[in-house]
Design a protein around this motif. Sequence first.
Motif, PDB file in Angstrom:
ATOM      1  N   ARG A   1      41.211  40.883  48.319  1.00  0.00           N
ATOM      2  CA  ARG A   1      41.870  39.968  47.389  1.00  0.00           C
ATOM      3  C   ARG A   1      40.827  39.094  46.676  1.00  0.00           C
TER       4      ARG A   1
ATOM      5  N   TYR B   1      38.934  41.124  44.087  1.00  0.00           N
ATOM      6  CA  TYR B   1      39.746  41.336  42.890  1.00  0.00           C
ATOM      7  C   TYR B   1      39.821  40.050  42.060  1.00  0.00           C
ATOM      8  N   GLU B   2      40.062  38.920  42.707  1.00  0.00           N
ATOM      9  CA  GLU B   2      40.208  37.674  41.955  1.00  0.00           C
ATOM     10  C   GLU B   2      38.917  37.277  41.257  1.00  0.00           C
TER      11      GLU B   2
ATOM     12  N   GLY C   1      38.493  41.184  38.864  1.00  0.00           N
ATOM     13  CA  GLY C   1      39.557  42.011  38.322  1.00  0.00           C
ATOM     14  C   GLY C   1      39.362  43.473  38.694  1.00  0.00           C
TER      15      GLY C   1
ATOM     16  N   ARG D   1      47.377  37.890  34.569  1.00  0.00           N
ATOM     17  CA  ARG D   1      46.807  39.102  35.173  1.00  0.00           C
ATOM     18  C   ARG D   1      47.818  39.867  36.027  1.00  0.00           C
ATOM     19  N   SER D   2      49.085  39.506  35.955  1.00  0.00           N
ATOM     20  CA  SER D   2      50.055  40.135  36.852  1.00  0.00           C
ATOM     21  C   SER D   2      50.173  41.636  36.625  1.00  0.00           C
TER      22      SER D   2
ATOM     23  N   GLU E   1      47.845  43.605  35.356  1.00  0.00           N
ATOM     24  CA  GLU E   1      46.597  44.216  35.822  1.00  0.00           C
ATOM     25  C   GLU E   1      46.610  44.359  37.341  1.00  0.00           C
ATOM     26  N   TYR E   2      47.149  43.350  38.043  1.00  0.00           N
ATOM     27  CA  TYR E   2      47.203  43.431  39.510  1.00  0.00           C
ATOM     28  C   TYR E   2      48.169  44.535  39.950  1.00  0.00           C
TER      29      TYR E   2
ATOM     30  N   PHE F   1      46.150  47.556  39.896  1.00  0.00           N
ATOM     31  CA  PHE F   1      45.255  47.558  41.057  1.00  0.00           C
ATOM     32  C   PHE F   1      45.996  48.035  42.306  1.00  0.00           C
TER      33      PHE F   1
END
Length: 333
Positions: A227, A230-231, A234, A301-302, A304-305, A308
């Motif tokens: 996590r 990613y944060e 990205g 970024r929701s 994009e997540y 992921f």
Amino acid sequence: MEEWVREQYGMRVERLERSGRHAAFWHRQERFLLVPADGQSEAEMEERQQMSRYLRAKGVDGVGELVKTTSGTYIASYNGQPLALVRAPLPAARFRSLGRELAVMHECGRTCPWPIVACRRIGQWRELWAKRIDQMEAFWSSKLASGPSSLFDRLFIESFPYYLGLAENAVQYVADTEIDEEPGRIDYAAFCHERLPEAKWVGGGEAKLPTDWVYDHCARDLAEWVRHLYEKSGLGCQRAVRQFFQEYEHAAPLSPFAWRLVYARLLFPLSYFECVEAYYIAVDESERTRREGGLRRLLDRSHEYERFLASFAKIAGISKRIRLPAVEWLPPA
């Protein structure tokens, strides 16, 4: 503070310094760190001291040790703030990668001969998450009824149903994993971190502090580090994520049960919950402004997540050997 340390611990502060947000001092050529202990219990501290002794006995480098007050407690109050004192050696150079270092620490936890009860979190994720969901849903309902009085209120009111669905998916994913998969030895409880990215030893800036630890499934640390990657970067984190898992599995191969718990924890929108909770307890306006910016970034970024999460098995390099049940509403990988 020097007088307080002498009263509480019978030590003379020879040199006072800072280590990040913590006060550090030297006494008889040893370094000590004063660490916040909000919400911690004496029982938890006693177990963390046992973990510390066991890690040091196993030869793990850079492990801190809790120190009792002269009255025999691990927690003391300084200006109303509960603190714990840690004998904290200066951090040494780390010769193992983070993945391998974590694998060693986790394995020590799996072989710990003492019962760990107060710090135990394994098997509790569903209940803890459900409680957190219920609390925030009740708060959201009250905000919805009263109407927004700030931009953050409006963003929260509009976004919560989406993150509620994500959180409920995470709870169900854990439940399905516990039904479908048989845990193996790698799935025994291990020495983990409340929040691994916040542990300063990871970046070489501090000793391994017992106040950071809980007793949980290794997936907790693995997911929280992913996590964090990613944060920070990205979708640009993909190489770092794969390398991290390769390093960990070189020492401790994960079971299908473990991989599914990693994925479940990534499904749970922890950053969203923490951002909302932090905003509404903040008294400082600058902190509220910072949290508002954090929420905006999460919302931006929701999608994009979602990509992921949909591609996680491929990103982690396990798509050909581990089947992670798909979450239906996510986009195709």
